[in-house]
Design a protein around this motif. Structure first.
Motif, PDB file in Angstrom:
ATOM      1  N   GLN A  42       0.072   4.209  27.291  1.00 52.76           N
ATOM      2  CA  GLN A  42      -1.154   3.820  27.990  1.00 52.76           C
ATOM      3  C   GLN A  42      -1.716   4.987  28.794  1.00 52.76           C
ATOM      4  O   GLN A  42      -2.925   5.247  28.786  1.00 52.76           O
ATOM      5  N   ASP A  43      -0.828   5.690  29.497  1.00 49.89           N
ATOM      6  CA  ASP A  43      -1.281   6.820  30.307  1.00 49.89           C
ATOM      7  C   ASP A  43      -1.845   7.934  29.438  1.00 49.89           C
ATOM      8  O   ASP A  43      -2.867   8.556  29.779  1.00 49.89           O
ATOM      9  N   LEU A  44      -1.181   8.215  28.321  1.00 45.74           N
ATOM     10  CA  LEU A  44      -1.656   9.271  27.426  1.00 45.74           C
ATOM     11  C   LEU A  44      -3.036   8.937  26.873  1.00 45.74           C
ATOM     12  O   LEU A  44      -3.925   9.801  26.815  1.00 45.74           O
ATOM     13  N   CYS A  45      -3.209   7.708  26.454  1.00 42.78           N
ATOM     14  CA  CYS A  45      -4.515   7.301  25.900  1.00 42.78           C
ATOM     15  C   CYS A  45      -5.605   7.355  26.965  1.00 42.78           C
ATOM     16  O   CYS A  45      -6.723   7.816  26.710  1.00 42.78           O
ATOM     17  N   LYS A  46      -5.277   6.875  28.169  1.00 40.64           N
ATOM     18  CA  LYS A  46      -6.270   6.808  29.237  1.00 40.64           C
ATOM     19  C   LYS A  46      -6.668   8.192  29.724  1.00 40.64           C
ATOM     20  O   LYS A  46      -7.866   8.494  29.876  1.00 40.64           O
ATOM     21  N   ARG A  47      -5.691   9.055  29.975  1.00 40.04           N
ATOM     22  CA  ARG A  47      -5.960  10.363  30.584  1.00 40.04           C
ATOM     23  C   ARG A  47      -6.469  11.389  29.578  1.00 40.04           C
ATOM     24  O   ARG A  47      -7.147  12.341  29.949  1.00 40.04           O
ATOM     25  N   CYS A  48      -6.125  11.190  28.295  1.00 45.48           N
ATOM     26  CA  CYS A  48      -6.516  12.185  27.287  1.00 45.48           C
ATOM     27  C   CYS A  48      -7.573  11.671  26.314  1.00 45.48           C
ATOM     28  O   CYS A  48      -8.034  12.427  25.450  1.00 45.48           O
ATOM     29  N   PHE A  50      -7.279   9.639  23.760  1.00 46.71           N
ATOM     30  CA  PHE A  50      -6.796   9.684  22.380  1.00 46.71           C
ATOM     31  C   PHE A  50      -7.028   8.349  21.689  1.00 46.71           C
ATOM     32  O   PHE A  50      -6.932   7.284  22.313  1.00 46.71           O
ATOM     33  N   SER A  51      -7.300   8.430  20.399  1.00 48.74           N
ATOM     34  CA  SER A  51      -7.317   7.204  19.598  1.00 48.74           C
ATOM     35  C   SER A  51      -5.870   6.821  19.288  1.00 48.74           C
ATOM     36  O   SER A  51      -4.942   7.596  19.536  1.00 48.74           O
TER      37      SER A  51
END
Length: 344
Positions: A42-48, A50-51
């Motif tokens: 979740q953090d990776l998708c939100k901060r970066c 990413f699809s």
């Protein structure tokens, strides 16, 4: 060194991902592989931004990178692909003294005074690494990172010609040998870091690089860091050393770093010149082997001609005693001299 600690410092730049994705990771604060794997999806998708597909690819590549670094070879894999543990320096006497040549994988420092033949030694190794395993080579190419003068291609050509002549049964040509030496010129720590982080890993994977030469490390650092910036310099040296060891281990390669020395012939102990390699204790903790090169005296070398007698000394090595060996240099390269005075 502590492998777990080094893994935590592995930059995401070593991942085989889209450069745009790597840039997003770094801008979001995920600068190491460990930080990516420890973060939630979740953090990776939100901060970066990413699809789902992009995130899956990044996690997959990061995991594969860890497995590649951490998986030890089985005995069957070693039987099928035996690892070469040394790289010949191109001289039987010096190879015997070093118990096989340069250790692989390892980071070796060659420190010495000016005109001791350090660059000549580097060029010779850039040729011997191309030899087949049966002759002490690694069947690979070289990346030669020059930080001071222009790459000495005029000195390399006659060495390559002599090398091909001495190994005529291999049907090598000077052009073929010189084409296996990839040259980069780095004048700043920034350009050196870009080379190591981005270009070098890809080049080692695509071109079977088995030897990395940095000639020399001290030249860059002395120009950029003052005495008031010792902490910053120490951080750079620690990072540089960790990256070199990791690349050497991953590709079963040898790393040779040229260093300068402090002191002079006027400083002596029991009549022997005292030299201290530059860059201090921080750098000393990054290397596996340290060799010191020195010019000692005029002597008779080769076919009765006068030349300069030089000396290699083992200053640091877990597998070698602290001994010295005389050598001389001619148009064919670096040659050892045995204790009876006979030339190799």
């Amino acid at each position: 060194w502590n492998m777990a600690r080094e893994f935590e410092q592995v930059s995401v730049d070593f991942l085989d991902c889209n450069p745009k994705h790597l840039q997003k990771l770094k801008l979001a604060g995920y600068k190491t592989v460990a930080s990516v794997l420890q973060a939630s999806e979740q953090d990776l998708c939100k901060r970066c931004s990413f699809s789902v597909e992009e995130l899956a690819q990044i996690i997959s590549v990061s995991s594969q990178h860890v497995l590649q670094e951490k998986t030890n070879p089985t005995s069957w894999r070693l039987f099928q692909n035996p690892c070469q543990t040394h790289l010949t320096v191109g001289c039987p006497l010096l190879d015997a003294w070093l118990r096989g040549g340069l250790r692989v994988p390892s980071v070796t420092e060659l420190a010495g005074v000016s005109s001791a033949g350090k660059t000549q030694f580097c060029l010779q190794l850039a040729l011997t690494v191309q030899l087949p395993f049966s002759r002490g080579g690694l069947e690979g190419a070289t990346v030669y990172i020059s930080t001071e003068d222009v790459f000495p291609h005029r000195r390399l050509k006659p060495l390559a010609e002599s090398f091909c002549k001495n190994h005529s049964d291999l049907s090598l040509t000077p052009k073929q040998c010189m084409d296996q030496i990839y040259v980069d010129h780095c004048l700043t720590t920034g350009s050196l870091d870009v080379m190591i982080q981005h270009h070098l890993p890809k080049l080692m994977s695509s071109q079977s690089i088995r030897l990395i030469i940095v000639d020399s490390l001290a030249a860059i650092l002395r120009a950029e860091f003052s005495n008031s910036q010792l902490y910053t310099r120490a951080r750079f040296l620690s990072s540089f050393g960790a990256k070199m060891r990791m690349l050497a281990s991953r590709h079963n390669a040898a790393v040779l770093v040229v260093n300068q020395v402090t002191g002079s012939h006027h400083e002596s102990h029991n009549g022997v010149s005292v030299f201290r390699p530059a860059l201090g204790e921080t750098w000393s903790n990054q290397i596996n082997v340290r060799l010191i090169a020195d010019r000692t005296a005029q002597t008779e070398c080769g076919s009765g001609q006068a030349g300069v007698l030089r000396t290699f000394t083992v200053s640091l090595a877990p597998h070698l005693p602290e001994t010295s060996h005389h050598y001389y240099i001619d148009g064919d390269g670096v040659h050892g001299i045995d204790f009876a005075g006979f030339i190799d």
